[in-house]
Design a protein around this motif. Structure first.
Motif, PDB file in Angstrom:
ATOM      1  N   ARG A 155     -37.116 -25.624 -49.162  1.00 30.48           N
ATOM      2  CA  ARG A 155     -37.653 -24.778 -48.083  1.00 30.48           C
ATOM      3  C   ARG A 155     -38.472 -23.640 -48.667  1.00 30.48           C
ATOM      4  O   ARG A 155     -39.539 -23.292 -48.142  1.00 30.48           O
ATOM      5  CB  ARG A 155     -36.494 -24.245 -47.248  1.00 30.48           C
ATOM      6  CG  ARG A 155     -36.919 -23.293 -46.126  1.00 30.48           C
ATOM      7  CD  ARG A 155     -37.564 -24.047 -44.989  1.00 30.48           C
ATOM      8  NE  ARG A 155     -37.829 -23.164 -43.868  1.00 30.48           N
ATOM      9  CZ  ARG A 155     -39.027 -22.914 -43.357  1.00 30.48           C
ATOM     10  NH1 ARG A 155     -40.093 -23.501 -43.871  1.00 30.48           N
ATOM     11  NH2 ARG A 155     -39.173 -22.118 -42.323  1.00 30.48           N
ATOM     12  N   ILE A 186     -34.132 -26.052 -38.439  1.00 29.20           N
ATOM     13  CA  ILE A 186     -33.781 -26.862 -39.601  1.00 29.20           C
ATOM     14  C   ILE A 186     -35.068 -27.164 -40.338  1.00 29.20           C
ATOM     15  O   ILE A 186     -35.938 -27.865 -39.829  1.00 29.20           O
ATOM     16  CB  ILE A 186     -33.085 -28.172 -39.180  1.00 29.20           C
ATOM     17  CG1 ILE A 186     -31.883 -27.889 -38.277  1.00 29.20           C
ATOM     18  CG2 ILE A 186     -32.676 -28.969 -40.403  1.00 29.20           C
ATOM     19  CD1 ILE A 186     -30.769 -27.105 -38.914  1.00 29.20           C
ATOM     20  N   ASP A 242     -29.981 -24.017 -40.646  1.00 24.58           N
ATOM     21  CA  ASP A 242     -30.285 -24.557 -41.971  1.00 24.58           C
ATOM     22  C   ASP A 242     -29.064 -24.506 -42.876  1.00 24.58           C
ATOM     23  O   ASP A 242     -28.771 -25.451 -43.608  1.00 24.58           O
ATOM     24  CB  ASP A 242     -31.424 -23.744 -42.608  1.00 24.58           C
ATOM     25  CG  ASP A 242     -32.692 -24.578 -42.758  1.00 24.58           C
ATOM     26  OD1 ASP A 242     -32.580 -25.805 -42.864  1.00 24.58           O
ATOM     27  OD2 ASP A 242     -33.785 -23.995 -42.765  1.00 24.58           O
TER      28      ASP A 242
END
Length: 342
Positions: free
Chosen positions: A42, A137, A163
């Motif tokens: 991420r 997410i 997440d």
């Protein structure tokens, strides 16, 4: 998440690289500072999007080495709207909080949109139900699927809403509970009565002749995946009536969680699930050796007789072990009762 040096309330996180950060890759350091809310993947995506600045300049590479004292700013974008869209579909909710939701999935409900099922899925239902409580997410407002049940298998499922919960639960399921508290128990109605009341099936699974089905394969095959199922015979049906086909109600506990694992493993030892269209075809004529009205009930049963009865796991935020159970749905419980009465 590791505490930021400052945060402006508008999605901007400001961090300062200390002496221990000197020489570290930007993505490595940021992932450690922003754990557990942001994975390294991420963080890399944010860098690629131009959302990370060092000393006021956009960071051009995740591999950039840091120097002590540098100011790093991370502009967090608003989570993107979910795709697919939410749909108002009734859900049997067993538990819900800010991090996750536990549902009793009915047979016939597909978990995730895909070829032939782009709408009317559990994901569509959860997007509608959870709404703004989905914090994103991977930067998208969508539920985090950490495990699945086949379309025609009913029972308990947990889905992440954040997440952090998604990563923690995904790790637990990938680890199969070896390092934590994860238990999964299913009940299955199978043809025949296993010779052992308690047993373990340790047989690797891989792809069968088509893309969907699985089969027990040699462990040296490239696609072979370790798979272990523990079973306990709970009830026996027709054991003393040799003129009729017999069956058993079996509890299966998963040590691993492979696609179609219980269905393939039980068929592998000669006890496929009643109603299984993929792995029980050779036993379809078994129904002809049953008395009426049981015979017609079995022939009319439209799916594999498999239900996820119990799911126990460690909550990703509280770290408390929580457990959820769901009784057999009416179609399967009525079928089991019919076997008891014949």
């Amino acid at each position: 998440m590791g505490a930021p040096d400052s945060e402006d309330g508008q999605g901007l996180i400001v961090l300062e690289a200390g002496a221990d950060a000197a020489g570290l890759r930007l993505d490595q350091w940021l992932a450690a500072r922003m754990a557990p809310d942001f994975s390294r993947g991420r963080v890399q995506a944010l860098i690629k999007q131009g959302a990370v600045r060092i000393g006021g300049n956009v960071a051009d590479s995740a591999k950039r080495k840091l120097a002590a004292g540098e100011r790093v700013e991370v502009a967090l974008p608003e989570p993107e709207p979910a795709d697919p869209q939410g749909e108002e579909i009734a859900l049997d909710i067993l538990y819900e909080d800010d991090a996750l939701i536990v549902i009793n999935k009915p047979a016939g409900l597909v978990v995730h949109p895909g070829a032939g099922n782009w709408t009317g899925t559990l994901v569509n239902a959860l997007i509608h139900h959870c709404g703004e409580s989905l914090s994103g997410i991977g930067g998208v407002k969508r539920p985090g699927i950490v495990h699945r049940l086949d379309k025609d298998t009913s029972g308990v499922m947990v889905v992440a809403k954040t997440d952090r919960a998604h990563r923690a639960l995904s790790e637990a399921f990938a680890d199969h509970g070896r390092e934590g508290d994860l238990k999964r128990a299913y009940v299955a109605l199978v043809w025949g009565i296993p010779s052992r009341a308690v047993g373990t099936i340790d047989a690797p699974l891989g792809r069968a002749s088509d893309r969907v089905r699985r089969a027990v394969v040699p462990e040296h095959r490239d696609d072979a995946r370790h798979a272990v199922t523990h079973f306990t015979v709970q009830e026996r049906f027709g054991e003393d009536r040799k003129e009729f086909a017999d069956a058993a109600l079996v509890e299966c506990r998963l040590e691993t969680g492979r696609t179609h694992q219980i269905r393939v493993h039980m068929a592998h030892i000669g006890h496929p699930l009643v109603g299984d269209p993929d792995y029980g075809q050779a036993f379809r004529t078994k129904a002809n050796r049953l008395p009426e009205p049981l015979r017609e009930k079995v022939k009319a049963f439209p799916r594999q007789a498999l239900h996820a009865r119990l799911l126990e796991f460690r909550h990703p935020d509280t770290h408390m072990t929580i457990a959820f159970e769901a009784p057999m749905p009416s179609d399967m419980s009525e079928l089991v009762q019919a076997f008891r009465e014949f």
